[in-house]
Write a protein that holds these residues in place. Structure first.
Motif, PDB file in Angstrom:
ATOM      1  N   PRO A 637       0.821  -1.215   0.000  1.00  0.00           N
ATOM      2  CA  PRO A 637       0.000   0.000   0.000  1.00  0.00           C
ATOM      3  C   PRO A 637       0.853   1.264   0.000  1.00  0.00           C
ATOM      4  CG  PRO A 637       0.075  -0.932   2.198  1.00  0.00           C
ATOM      5  CD  PRO A 637       0.929  -1.812   1.340  1.00  0.00           C
ATOM      6  N   VAL A 638       1.691   1.454  -1.039  1.00  0.00           N
ATOM      7  CA  VAL A 638       2.535   2.660  -1.073  1.00  0.00           C
ATOM      8  C   VAL A 638       1.923   3.703  -2.007  1.00  0.00           C
ATOM      9  CG1 VAL A 638       4.716   1.573  -0.458  1.00  0.00           C
ATOM     10  CG2 VAL A 638       4.027   1.650  -2.836  1.00  0.00           C
ATOM     11  N   ASP A 639       2.331   4.969  -1.758  1.00  0.00           N
ATOM     12  CA  ASP A 639       1.783   6.067  -2.549  1.00  0.00           C
ATOM     13  C   ASP A 639       2.791   6.564  -3.577  1.00  0.00           C
ATOM     14  OD1 ASP A 639      -0.716   6.792  -0.769  1.00  0.00           O
ATOM     15  OD2 ASP A 639       0.972   6.462   0.589  1.00  0.00           O
ATOM     16  N   LYS A 640       4.083   6.333  -3.269  1.00  0.00           N
ATOM     17  CA  LYS A 640       5.097   7.043  -4.040  1.00  0.00           C
ATOM     18  C   LYS A 640       6.363   6.207  -4.174  1.00  0.00           C
ATOM     19  CE  LYS A 640       6.471  11.883  -3.479  1.00  0.00           C
ATOM     20  NZ  LYS A 640       6.561  12.894  -2.434  1.00  0.00           N
ATOM     21  N   LEU A 641       7.041   6.325  -5.325  1.00  0.00           N
ATOM     22  CA  LEU A 641       8.360   5.698  -5.477  1.00  0.00           C
ATOM     23  C   LEU A 641       9.388   6.813  -5.605  1.00  0.00           C
ATOM     24  CD1 LEU A 641       7.599   2.903  -8.157  1.00  0.00           C
ATOM     25  CD2 LEU A 641       7.540   2.729  -5.652  1.00  0.00           C
TER      26      LEU A 641
END
Ligand SMILES: Nc1nc2c(ncn2[C@@H]2O[C@H](COP(=O)(O)O[C@H]3[C@@H](O)[C@H](n4cnc5c(=O)[nH]c(N)nc54)O[C@@H]3COP(=O)(O)O)[C@@H](O)[C@H]2O)c(=O)[nH]1
Length: 718
Positions: A637-641
């Motif tokens: 559940p990540v928003d950003k790389l």
């Protein structure tokens, strides 16, 4: 009671004698025909008087009323009552019979009635003055005209004999009832007598023992010289006591406490020996259990630190004597904490037990495998030929420990790091060897784990530097030498600052400003990263809240290292900091590296979902340098790389890096993730990223990380 007795046996009316109570009544003695014990005494005659007064035997006479008519000097001496004080007094006033009053009365009654003498008897008498004694008493009536006129009593003091008999009875009781085994031997050490406790203790019967030599009871644990020394000691000093091994009838040896005393006879002669034997098997077994517990690790049963030190000391002494070598291997399981954290201590314990079993199989019987505590083991190898042999054993251990484990349905693998020190090259004493093996183990960990390292002196220099750094870090935290620098994260399309990354800095009193590359690893190794990380989180959130209050709200990015991310109370901590600072969760971005996510697998996913549920933003830092699979990213559940700066740095010269960035951007787009490129230093780099549709950038092209007050006044998003 006494008056009753007086009435009953001496007559109710105590009529005075014809010639007065204090005179001696004239008496004739008449012997009944066939009487064997009676006597005729003319008490008035000089002969009788002489006998009465010179007799060594206490002689008393009483009349029918119990009044004393005769009381010779021996009576006065025996009872401590002068003749003058006795004559004319009632017998019961002066003497009473302890516990045998009724019997005494019966004897008297019979005598008065039958005129026959009583059989001699022992009486215990107490006098009016409280004196208590035993007498052997012969009582006979003295007749006058066929009538009993007086009763005479001849008493011999047998108090001493009675006491001796009593003492003897007591001794016999003690002998028979004692819980300790007692043997009585003659002067030639031949068994004369044994008590029941001794036969029960040894299993020998009394018949087997009586007459046997003491050597029957000797155990093979001692040689003849041992027993000779005891015999000598007893003969010289009359006594010996100490621990020895006895022998039971079935041949079994048992530990005993023995006390041997000589019983002297005449001058210089020993007549007997008395041996008191106490079976101390139970006590010894209990002592052994306590000793074993104090020297062994409860979980694995291996020798513990105490026993290892003891054995190491002995092994060093032996190696010094024989000019030999020995090796100390310090083992630490790699990432054992993960097992405990993810599967519980119960599984962790079982894993440690299995590792212990495997370690034992890797060494010889005279080597020692010990557990120091936690996931640390120390192996001591004695009688070593050379380093090759040690290296071979260390490699075996690494291999054996890394084989798969099946524990309660869980398939586990674990590796080990080993540090090795050798006697005499790496240390002359135990502490130096252990310390240097530990140092070498630390280096094995640093050089990638699952390996062994022999100690070399350079390691110590580095170790000292590391310890110094750790000490200084502690001081830095206490004296507030840390501060945060912020680096803007810029929206490429609008050129606005949409957030900042908080980066830790250390204002070192001597070295000046230090970036995390100088101290982060040490802080992680000694655990100080946790309090330092708490401080970073608190400070960054407070700063973000302050920007919010100033009307320029900005997202703040905080880096979390693996140790921080695995904290059990991480969620609680973050919730508490947000509550305290009043920062809305969507303004906090947590940056976690790929490796953290991959290493902690299931547990990490759970934490991330919880953080997301809290409203916190999650970014994968240094993206592209780890091994996260697309599948993994899909479920994360990540928003950003955050594209690692190493790809950005060589953009112009390395077509591969450009291709990687392109691929990351395509993948992120399809996963609906935002992408920020790190380490942008040039306009060309920025333009490339813009052309590829990258969302944000961060880097020195905008500004280096600076204190909050020095942030450039770029337009900001809200
Ligand atoms: N657990 C924590 N880790 C932290 C914390 N603060 C920092 N870190 C981590 O330390 C690593 C090194 O950080 P730092 O020395 O601060 O370097 C950062 C920037 O200064 C640097 N940077 C940014 N732009 C440029 C650039 O254009 N050129 C260039 N050569 N360097 C640049 O990059 C680092 C930012 O790293 P990242 O986190 O990957 O975005 C670093 O890994 C930090 O994560 C902390 O509080 N806790």
């Amino acid at each position: 009671m006494e008056s009753l007795m007086r009435d009953k046996f001496f007559g109710r009316k105590a009529a005075p004698a014809a010639d007065g109570l204090r005179s001696i009544a004239p008496l004739d003695r008449e012997m009944p025909a066939g009487d064997s014990g009676g006597m005729a005494i003319d008490v008035r005659g000089p002969f009788a008087e002489a006998i009465e007064q010179t007799s060594m035997v206490a002689l008393q006479g009483v009349d029918r009323d119990g009044i004393i008519c005769t009381w010779n000097d021996a009576s006065a001496k025996l009872y401590g009552i002068a003749r003058a004080d006795a004559i004319g007094r009632h017998f019961c006033d002066l003497l009473t019979f302890r516990g045998t009053t009724a019997a005494f009365d019966a004897v008297l009654t019979t005598m008065w009635e039958s005129g026959q003498p009583a059989l001699p008897c022992d009486w215990q008498v107490s006098t009016v003055s409280g004196k208590l004694l035993w007498v052997y008493s012969t009582m006979f009536p003295v007749l006058e005209h066929g009538q009993t006129r007086q009763v005479f009593c001849m008493d011999i003091d047998i108090t001493d004999r009675k006491q001796a008999e009593q003492a003897l009875r007591l001794s016999a009781q003690v002998f028979e009832n004692s819980h300790e085994g007692i043997i009585i031997l003659d002067a030639q050490w031949r068994i004369v007598s044994v008590n029941a406790a001794f036969t029960a203790m040894t299993g020998f019967s009394e018949q087997q023992l009586t007459g046997a030599k003491e050597s029957l009871l000797r155990s093979e644990e001692h040689d003849a010289a041992f027993y000779d020394a005891i015999h000598d000691e007893v003969s010289r000093n009359g006594h010996w006591q100490g621990e020895l091994w006895g022998r039971r009838s079935n041949g079994e040896a048992f530990p005993a406490w023995a006390s041997i005393s000589a019983v002297p006879g005449g001058v210089r002669d020993i007549v007997n020996f008395i041996v008191i034997f106490c079976d101390i098997s139970d006590r010894k077994a209990a002592e052994e259990r306590v000793r074993h517990l104090s020297e062994h690790d409860i979980l694995t049963g291996l020798p513990n630190r105490i026993l290892l030190r003891d054995r190491l000391q002995q092994a060093i002494a032996a190696a010094r004597r024989n000019r030999g070598k020995l090796a100390v291997l310090f083992l630490d399981l790699d990432r054992f904490k993960n097992v405990n954290d993810s599967l519980g201590h119960h599984i962790g314990d079982k894993l440690l037990q299995t590792v212990a079993e495997r370690l034992k199989k890797c060494v010889r019987g005279n080597d020692t495998v010990s557990r120091q505590g936690g996931d640390e083991f120390v192996v001591m190898l004695t009688e070593i030929g050379g380093v090759e042999q040690v290296a071979h054993i260390a490699a075996n251990i690494l291999h054996s420990a890394s084989m798969a484990y099946q524990i309660e349905g869980h398939a586990l693998t674990i590796t080990t790091s080993i540090g090795i020190s050798m006697y005499p090259d790496d240390g002359q004493d135990m502490d130096a060897l252990l310390r240097n093996a530990d140092t070498a183990m630390y280096h094995a960990k640093e050089s990638g784990r699952n390996s062994y390292q022999f100690f070399n002196p350079d390691m110590n220099v580095r170790m000292v530097a590391r310890l110094t750094l750790e000490r200084q870090l502690k001081t830095a935290l206490e004296q507030e030498q840390f501060f945060l620098a912020y680096q803007p994260e810029i929206d490429i399309a609008s050129g606005r600052i949409i957030g900042v990354e908080a980066l830790l800095r250390w204002q070192h009193p001597d070295a000046g400003m230090l970036t995390p590359g100088h101290f982060l690893e040490a802080a992680e190794a000694c655990g100080l990263i946790l309090p330092i990380g708490d401080w970073v989180l608190q400070t960054a959130c407070r700063q973000a809240r302050s920007w919010h209050d100033q009307g320029t709200p900005m997202m703040v990015g905080v880096n979390l290292s693996a140790i921080q991310f695995r904290q059990k109370d991480l969620l609680q901590k973050i919730r508490e900091v947000l509550r305290q600072t009043g920062l809305a969760p969507q303004y906090l971005e947590l940056e976690i590296t790929e490796s953290v996510l991959v290493d902690s697998a299931g547990a990490a996913l759970e934490t991330m979902h919880a953080l997301r549920a809290m409203g916190v933003v999650l970014a994968v830092d240094d993206f592209g340098t780890g091994y996260s699979s697309l599948n993994f990213l899909k479920h994360c559940p990540v928003d950003k790389l955050k594209i690692d700066q190493s790809f950005v740095r060589h953009l112009s010269g390395d077509a591969n890096d450009a291709a990687i960035i392109r691929a990351i951007l395509i993948m992120a787009k399809s996963l609906k993730l935002k992408v920020i490129a790190e380490g942008v230093e040039t306009n060309d780099q920025l333009e490339f990223l813009r052309s590829q549709g990258c969302d944000e950038f961060q880097g020195n092209y905008c500004t280096q990380p600076v204190p909050a007050s020095e942030l450039p006044q770029f337009p900001r998003t809200n």
